[in-house]
Design a protein around this motif. Structure first.
Motif, PDB file in Angstrom:
ATOM      1  N   THR A  17     -50.812  29.975  -9.853  1.00  0.00           N
ATOM      2  CA  THR A  17     -50.862  30.089  -8.578  1.00  0.00           C
ATOM      3  C   THR A  17     -50.954  28.462  -7.689  1.00  0.00           C
ATOM      4  O   THR A  17     -50.246  28.100  -6.990  1.00  0.00           O
ATOM      5  CB  THR A  17     -51.400  31.043  -7.677  1.00  0.00           C
TER       6      THR A  17
ATOM      7  N   ARG B 185     -46.246  22.182  -4.627  1.00  0.00           N
ATOM      8  CA  ARG B 185     -45.070  22.421  -3.457  1.00  0.00           C
ATOM      9  C   ARG B 185     -43.837  23.356  -4.025  1.00  0.00           C
ATOM     10  O   ARG B 185     -42.896  22.916  -3.610  1.00  0.00           O
ATOM     11  CB  ARG B 185     -44.809  21.241  -2.608  1.00  0.00           C
ATOM     12  N   GLU B 186     -44.248  24.020  -5.313  1.00  0.00           N
ATOM     13  CA  GLU B 186     -43.291  24.694  -5.820  1.00  0.00           C
ATOM     14  C   GLU B 186     -42.999  26.191  -5.120  1.00  0.00           C
ATOM     15  O   GLU B 186     -44.077  26.649  -4.784  1.00  0.00           O
ATOM     16  CB  GLU B 186     -43.434  24.868  -7.423  1.00  0.00           C
ATOM     17  N   GLU B 187     -41.967  26.659  -5.316  1.00  0.00           N
ATOM     18  CA  GLU B 187     -41.897  27.845  -4.734  1.00  0.00           C
ATOM     19  C   GLU B 187     -42.624  28.926  -5.929  1.00  0.00           C
ATOM     20  O   GLU B 187     -42.738  28.692  -7.000  1.00  0.00           O
ATOM     21  CB  GLU B 187     -40.450  28.617  -4.734  1.00  0.00           C
ATOM     22  N   LEU B 188     -43.486  29.819  -5.226  1.00  0.00           N
ATOM     23  CA  LEU B 188     -44.184  30.604  -6.366  1.00  0.00           C
ATOM     24  C   LEU B 188     -43.587  31.844  -6.782  1.00  0.00           C
ATOM     25  O   LEU B 188     -42.919  32.873  -6.187  1.00  0.00           O
ATOM     26  CB  LEU B 188     -45.433  31.437  -5.435  1.00  0.00           C
ATOM     27  N   LYS B 189     -43.085  31.747  -7.944  1.00  0.00           N
ATOM     28  CA  LYS B 189     -42.342  32.747  -8.810  1.00  0.00           C
ATOM     29  C   LYS B 189     -42.691  32.446 -10.311  1.00  0.00           C
ATOM     30  O   LYS B 189     -43.167  31.485 -10.611  1.00  0.00           O
ATOM     31  CB  LYS B 189     -40.757  32.577  -8.521  1.00  0.00           C
TER      32      LYS B 189
ATOM     33  N   ASN C  23     -48.729  25.963  -8.585  1.00  0.00           N
ATOM     34  CA  ASN C  23     -47.448  25.841  -7.767  1.00  0.00           C
ATOM     35  C   ASN C  23     -47.756  25.343  -6.372  1.00  0.00           C
ATOM     36  O   ASN C  23     -46.730  24.780  -5.767  1.00  0.00           O
ATOM     37  CB  ASN C  23     -46.945  27.281  -7.978  1.00  0.00           C
TER      38      ASN C  23
ATOM     39  N   ASN D 109     -41.930  29.374 -12.420  1.00  0.00           N
ATOM     40  CA  ASN D 109     -42.498  28.209 -11.994  1.00  0.00           C
ATOM     41  C   ASN D 109     -44.079  28.183 -12.548  1.00  0.00           C
ATOM     42  O   ASN D 109     -44.782  27.350 -12.463  1.00  0.00           O
ATOM     43  CB  ASN D 109     -42.676  27.853 -10.648  1.00  0.00           C
TER      44      ASN D 109
END
Length: 166
Positions: A151, A158-162, A154, A165
């Motif tokens: 987490t 600056r990645e979407e938390l999913k 991510n 990723n």
């Protein structure tokens, strides 16, 4: 075992009427860990001579009869088995094969420690049902810990938390 049939409580001392030395030692023998370091005599004497902190003597009862004993104490926010540092083998006493019983007894002890830091169980054998039960909990803790790292990664990237990723 149906957890609704089981009650949990802490006793004030080794001299509590709920657990006579004979009943304690009978549970010890029935649990398959009949070792001198876990007898009522050894544990109560160790506490009188070396004891420190607060006694957290937990008992699980079914129909009013003790089935599992958690001989624990707290010192400095840490929970230990009574006898830690002066015994070769320590464990829960009686039926220690039910994960839920061990979990509830530990939760009961933890609730009594306002500055809880952790649990340190010296001399718990790998082959003990308690050890196997606790390892399941440890794997769950480390799985959560790994998820925390993913987490944070991510977030920092600056990645979407999913899941994809992580």
């Amino acid at each position: 075992m149906n957890d609704l049939d089981i009650q949990y409580r802490l006793l004030d001392s080794f001299d509590d009427n709920v657990l006579s030395p004979k009943l304690w030692n009978d549970l010890l023998s029935a649990g398959g860990s009949d070792i001198i370091f876990m007898t009522w005599e050894w544990q109560s004497t160790w506490l009188k001579v070396f004891g420190r902190g607060k006694l957290l003597l937990g008992v699980a009862e079914k129909n009013g009869n003790p089935i599992t004993i958690a001989p624990l104490f707290e010192d400095g926010g840490m929970i230990f088995f009574v006898g830690s540092g002066g015994s070769d083998y320590l464990d829960f006493i009686g039926d220690n094969s039910d994960d839920l019983i061990i979990e509830k007894l530990l939760s009961l002890a933890i609730e009594q420690v306002s500055d809880f830091v952790g649990i340190r169980f010296y001399h718990l054998q790998d082959s003990s049902p308690s050890s196997v039960s606790l390892m399941k909990d440890m794997k769950r803790v480390f799985a959560y810990h790994g998820a925390e790292h993913k987490t944070v990664y991510n977030f920092e990237a600056r990645e979407e938390l999913k899941v994809e990723n992580a």
